[in-house]
Scaffold this motif. Structure first.
Motif, PDB file in Angstrom:
ATOM      1  N   ARG A 451      45.384  77.052  79.276  1.00 52.86           N
ATOM      2  CA  ARG A 451      46.555  76.432  79.908  1.00 52.86           C
ATOM      3  C   ARG A 451      46.167  75.617  81.136  1.00 52.86           C
ATOM      4  O   ARG A 451      46.640  74.491  81.327  1.00 52.86           O
ATOM      5  N   ASP A 452      45.290  76.168  81.971  1.00 49.83           N
ATOM      6  CA  ASP A 452      45.008  75.556  83.265  1.00 49.83           C
ATOM      7  C   ASP A 452      43.953  74.458  83.196  1.00 49.83           C
ATOM      8  O   ASP A 452      43.961  73.537  84.025  1.00 49.83           O
ATOM      9  N   VAL A 453      43.038  74.533  82.232  1.00 52.00           N
ATOM     10  CA  VAL A 453      41.929  73.583  82.167  1.00 52.00           C
ATOM     11  C   VAL A 453      42.056  72.646  80.970  1.00 52.00           C
ATOM     12  O   VAL A 453      41.874  71.432  81.092  1.00 52.00           O
ATOM     13  N   HIS A 454      42.365  73.177  79.818  1.00 52.97           N
ATOM     14  CA  HIS A 454      42.368  72.368  78.593  1.00 52.97           C
ATOM     15  C   HIS A 454      43.656  71.581  78.405  1.00 52.97           C
ATOM     16  O   HIS A 454      43.653  70.569  77.705  1.00 52.97           O
ATOM     17  N   LEU A 455      44.749  72.048  78.951  1.00 51.96           N
ATOM     18  CA  LEU A 455      46.011  71.308  78.858  1.00 51.96           C
ATOM     19  C   LEU A 455      46.113  70.354  80.043  1.00 51.96           C
ATOM     20  O   LEU A 455      46.054  70.785  81.197  1.00 51.96           O
ATOM     21  N   ARG A 468      35.091  73.075  83.887  1.00 54.23           N
ATOM     22  CA  ARG A 468      35.208  71.614  83.896  1.00 54.23           C
ATOM     23  C   ARG A 468      35.601  71.130  82.507  1.00 54.23           C
ATOM     24  O   ARG A 468      34.913  71.404  81.528  1.00 54.23           O
ATOM     25  N   ARG A 469      36.698  70.436  82.422  1.00 52.08           N
ATOM     26  CA  ARG A 469      37.190  69.938  81.150  1.00 52.08           C
ATOM     27  C   ARG A 469      36.242  68.909  80.565  1.00 52.08           C
ATOM     28  O   ARG A 469      35.750  68.027  81.252  1.00 52.08           O
ATOM     29  N   GLY A 470      35.980  69.004  79.250  1.00 53.47           N
ATOM     30  CA  GLY A 470      35.104  68.062  78.574  1.00 53.47           C
ATOM     31  C   GLY A 470      35.794  66.738  78.310  1.00 53.47           C
ATOM     32  O   GLY A 470      36.998  66.574  78.553  1.00 53.47           O
ATOM     33  N   PRO A 471      35.068  65.775  77.758  1.00 51.73           N
ATOM     34  CA  PRO A 471      35.605  64.412  77.617  1.00 51.73           C
ATOM     35  C   PRO A 471      36.367  64.149  76.327  1.00 51.73           C
ATOM     36  O   PRO A 471      36.864  63.038  76.141  1.00 51.73           O
ATOM     37  N   ASN A 472      36.466  65.139  75.446  1.00 47.89           N
ATOM     38  CA  ASN A 472      36.963  64.863  74.099  1.00 47.89           C
ATOM     39  C   ASN A 472      38.336  65.468  73.856  1.00 47.89           C
ATOM     40  O   ASN A 472      38.597  66.633  74.173  1.00 47.89           O
ATOM     41  N   ALA A 473      39.204  64.661  73.247  1.00 47.42           N
ATOM     42  CA  ALA A 473      40.562  65.099  72.950  1.00 47.42           C
ATOM     43  C   ALA A 473      40.563  66.188  71.887  1.00 47.42           C
ATOM     44  O   ALA A 473      39.694  66.235  71.016  1.00 47.42           O
ATOM     45  N   GLY A 474      41.564  67.059  71.974  1.00 51.74           N
ATOM     46  CA  GLY A 474      41.717  68.087  70.965  1.00 51.74           C
ATOM     47  C   GLY A 474      42.063  67.494  69.609  1.00 51.74           C
ATOM     48  O   GLY A 474      42.722  66.451  69.510  1.00 51.74           O
ATOM     49  N   VAL A 475      41.604  68.162  68.562  1.00 55.11           N
ATOM     50  CA  VAL A 475      41.926  67.767  67.194  1.00 55.11           C
ATOM     51  C   VAL A 475      42.942  68.753  66.634  1.00 55.11           C
ATOM     52  O   VAL A 475      43.363  69.696  67.304  1.00 55.11           O
ATOM     53  N   LEU A 476      43.356  68.536  65.399  1.00 56.48           N
ATOM     54  CA  LEU A 476      44.461  69.295  64.830  1.00 56.48           C
ATOM     55  C   LEU A 476      44.203  70.794  64.863  1.00 56.48           C
ATOM     56  O   LEU A 476      45.106  71.580  65.174  1.00 56.48           O
ATOM     57  N   GLU A 477      42.982  71.223  64.532  1.00 58.80           N
ATOM     58  CA  GLU A 477      42.708  72.660  64.525  1.00 58.80           C
ATOM     59  C   GLU A 477      42.857  73.256  65.918  1.00 58.80           C
ATOM     60  O   GLU A 477      43.232  74.422  66.064  1.00 58.80           O
TER      61      GLU A 477
END
Length: 669
Positions: A451-455, A468-477
């Motif tokens: 919730r706090d990092v990935h969203l 630290r959040r990575g550079p890539n957007a989430g995919v469907l899974e």
């Protein structure tokens, strides 16, 4: 001097940051460089726990002469498949189409327009058993590019076009045939097909290598709950017992390796993946719920302990994997060997335990002079139940302590959203059923990290590392598995925020991932454009994105009464019915969701009856949701268990006997 990977967050990319290869991360800058230089792209895809990726890196990417040739003739791009499953999916389809097989490391040669014209997997540094060496392959590519560049570029364009056409909406990626309605007959025929492919000698499906059939097991357990067919339950029980007694299960530390290299679950590929252990924890939990099998409960407890001890990160999330390899003490050159931490000889057992306990351990754990693994060593297997459990527990503890002094496998400590969603759901449910509140707490903290990092700004990001959040957007899974994890956590804790967050994630899915013919793409409509927009129907090591989202949509519908979400879940599963009909081994989670759709699923609200709450959670009704707080409890003040299906309610249940009968509870309270 470090190359361009030094600033990346992926542990796999960082493993290659000091290679003499001038690696680039995936991105437009690398392809612009190839265009400027007029050279092809060498794309190398792998992941941190991949044994053969390490081998090729040591043999070729660390070799100054090979690296110099790569740098002179190519722009070299390194991709972590776990961070970019979309890139991996697109070029794995090419690799399989061109070679007949796939795997990692994956090596693909591209034009500067990212169009593939040659592909393979592992290439040795020297010719071996009739296979060309990596230098020979590169030299042939350079010769073709220099002498016949227009022809090569046309070949790449043709392959790219064929790839795009093959996965158009309604084509192979969405199931490969006409969709059908979800019926009991469809699911019964899928189970019959699984029975035809079942290994009645060793359990599981197919031959070597043999993978844990987590999603298929969930489908079979739900089929058994619907039909009472002992054949379905028997396939799960036999497979789970064989895996738990075999070498694929860590008999000292708990947790499962990725797969068995043989058909008998004897010798594992030793990497331990988060997604396998999260899913298998839940499978064994549900097997225990169905049968009360003590072995299943033990595996749940030991696997949970492994997850918390070995994969949990300081930020509260769960790391992706432990490597298959470790560097043995005294290894010449300090190079890692697969399984070095885990294998034993009879003499090593005696050194740790003494002659009597050493002989006991060898007999019970299958350690022989001949060995079952390499160099006369054996993988530990539980070949016999110990006559003195207390003594054997001391033996295991002593061996585990001795093993801890050995060189240990490296850990890929990036946080993958989807896989953490799987473990959140598994730990939350297991904690509720087995009375382990610390597991529920660990699930909550992992959910808080997501919730706090990935969203971020309403969207989900795939990875993080060290907070630290990575550079890539989430995919469907990612969206499907995280939403399902949040929904399970809501059911266990009653916290409304997790239900709301899951709903927001599913809103993004429906707005950004929807396909025009029903179902969903694996990437959002504003994601980076690749040669095709991935839309894979098949489960692999985890549920397909479409199946994961279908399950989350159905759970959300059951918890909130949203007919719209239920209809979307049904439409998505119907997109997968051709694959389910053809071979349910690759559509296990779609089958599990379909079973839940047939069952309702049960919507259970426990109001003012804490004595009946755990009993309700022990029910085997497929896909049932159980809450003590939330929309299902609204307006219900009289103490009872309220059970509805498909938004139609039965009379309240007030006795244990009524709850047992209506929810298929098999265990004592």
């Amino acid at each position: 001097m470090p190359n361009k990977l030094a600033e990346q967050t992926s542990p796999y990319l960082l493993q290659h940051a000091d290679n003499p290869v001038d690696w680039w991360p995936w991105g437009p800058e690398a392809f612009a460089e190839a265009t400027t230089r007029g050279v092809p792209v060498l794309l190398s895809v792998g992941y941190a726990a991949c044994h053969w990726c390490h081998v090729m890196a040591h043999e070729s990417f660390e070799d100054p002469e090979i690296a110099a040739y790569m740098n002179q003739h190519f722009v070299n791009i390194k991709v972590d498949r776990e961070e970019r499953p979309d890139v991996d999916s697109v070029y794995m389809d090419v690799t399989v189409a061109l070679t007949g097989h796939g795997g990692w490391p994956m090596t693909v040669f591209l034009t500067p327009a990212a169009e593939p014209f040659f592909a393979g997997t592992y290439f040795p540094p020297r010719p071996m058993r009739g296979s060309a060496s990596f230098p020979q392959v590169m030299a042939a590519i350079v010769d073709a590019w220099t002498a016949r560049r227009a022809e090569v570029e046309q070949s790449g364009a043709d392959i790219a076009r064929q790839l795009a056409e093959a996965v158009a909406p309604g084509g192979a990626a969405s199931g490969g045939g006409a969709t059908t309605q979800i019926t009991a007959d469809l699911l019964d025929r899928a189970v019959a097909g699984l029975a035809d492919r079942f290994d009645s000698v060793h359990g599981g499906f197919g031959g070597a290598p043999k993978f844990p059939p987590s999603m298929v097991a969930e489908m079979l357990l739900r089929s058994w709950a619907r039909t009472g067919d002992g054949r379905a339950l028997g396939m799960v029980r036999e497979t789970c017992e064989r895996m738990a007694r075999g070498g694929m299960y860590d008999q000292l530390g708990g947790g499962f390796a990725r797969y068995s290299v043989d058909e008998s679950w004897t010798v594992p590929h030793f990497e331990k993946m988060l997604y396998d252990n999260a899913q298998l924890l839940r499978v064994y939990l549900h097997l225990w719920r169905a049968t009360g099998l003590p072995l299943a409960e033990r595996v749940v407890r030991e696997t949970a302990a492994f997850l918390l001890a070995d994969l949990r990160t300081p930020e509260g999330g769960f790391a992706s994997a432990l490597d298959a390899d470790a560097v043995p003490a005294g290894s010449p050159g300090g190079h890692p060997e697969e399984g070095a931490s885990y294998s034993w000889t009879p003499a090593q057992l005696v050194d740790v335990l003494g002659p009597d306990d050493g002989a006991l351990a060898a007999r019970v754990l299958g350690v022989t002079a001949e060995g079952s693994f390499e160099h006369g060593t054996s993988v530990l297997m539980l070949q016999a139940d110990p006559e003195d459990p207390a003594r054997f527990a001391r033996v295991r503890a002593a061996l585990a302590a001795a093993r801890a002094t050995r060189p240990q496998p490296a850990r890929d400590d990036k946080i993958v959203a989807a896989w953490n969603g799987l473990v959140i759901g598994a730990l939350a449910e297991a904690g509720a059923l087995l009375g382990e509140p610390s597991w529920v707490g660990a699930a909550e903290r992992a959910a808080e990290l997501l919730r706090d990092v990935h969203l971020h700004e309403g969207r989900l990001w795939r990875t993080s590392r060290d907070g630290r959040r990575g550079p890539n957007a989430g995919v469907l899974e990612d969206y499907g598995c995280v939403a399902e994890g949040f929904l399970t956590l809501h059911q266990v804790t009653g916290t409304a925020g997790w239900l709301a967050l899951a709903g927001e994630l599913l809103d993004v899915v429906r707005a950004r991932f929807a396909a025009p013919d029903g179902g969903y793409f694996d990437t959002a409509d504003d994601a980076e454009a690749l040669l095709r927009r991935p839309r894979d129907a098949s489960d692999s090591a985890t549920p397909s994105g479409q199946a994961a989202v279908a399950g989350a949509l159905l759970t959300y519908a059951a918890l909130t009464g949203s007919a719209d979400h239920r209809d979307s879940a049904r439409a998505t599963v119907e997109q997968l019915t051709p694959l389910l009909s053809r071979d349910a081994r690759f559509a296990g989670w779609a089958g599990a969701v379909a079973e839940a759709l047939l069952a309702g699923p049960a919507e259970v609200a426990v109001v003012g009856r804490p004595d009946l709450e755990r009993l309700a959670r022990l029910g085997t009704a497929p896909g049932a949701v159980v809450v003590t707080e939330g929309p299902l409890t609204a307006g219900r003040d009289e103490p009872a268990v309220y059970i509805c299906r498909d938004f139609v309610c039965e009379l309240p249940a007030r006795t244990p006997e009524e709850v047992r009968a209506r929810l298929g509870v098999r265990l004592p309270a």
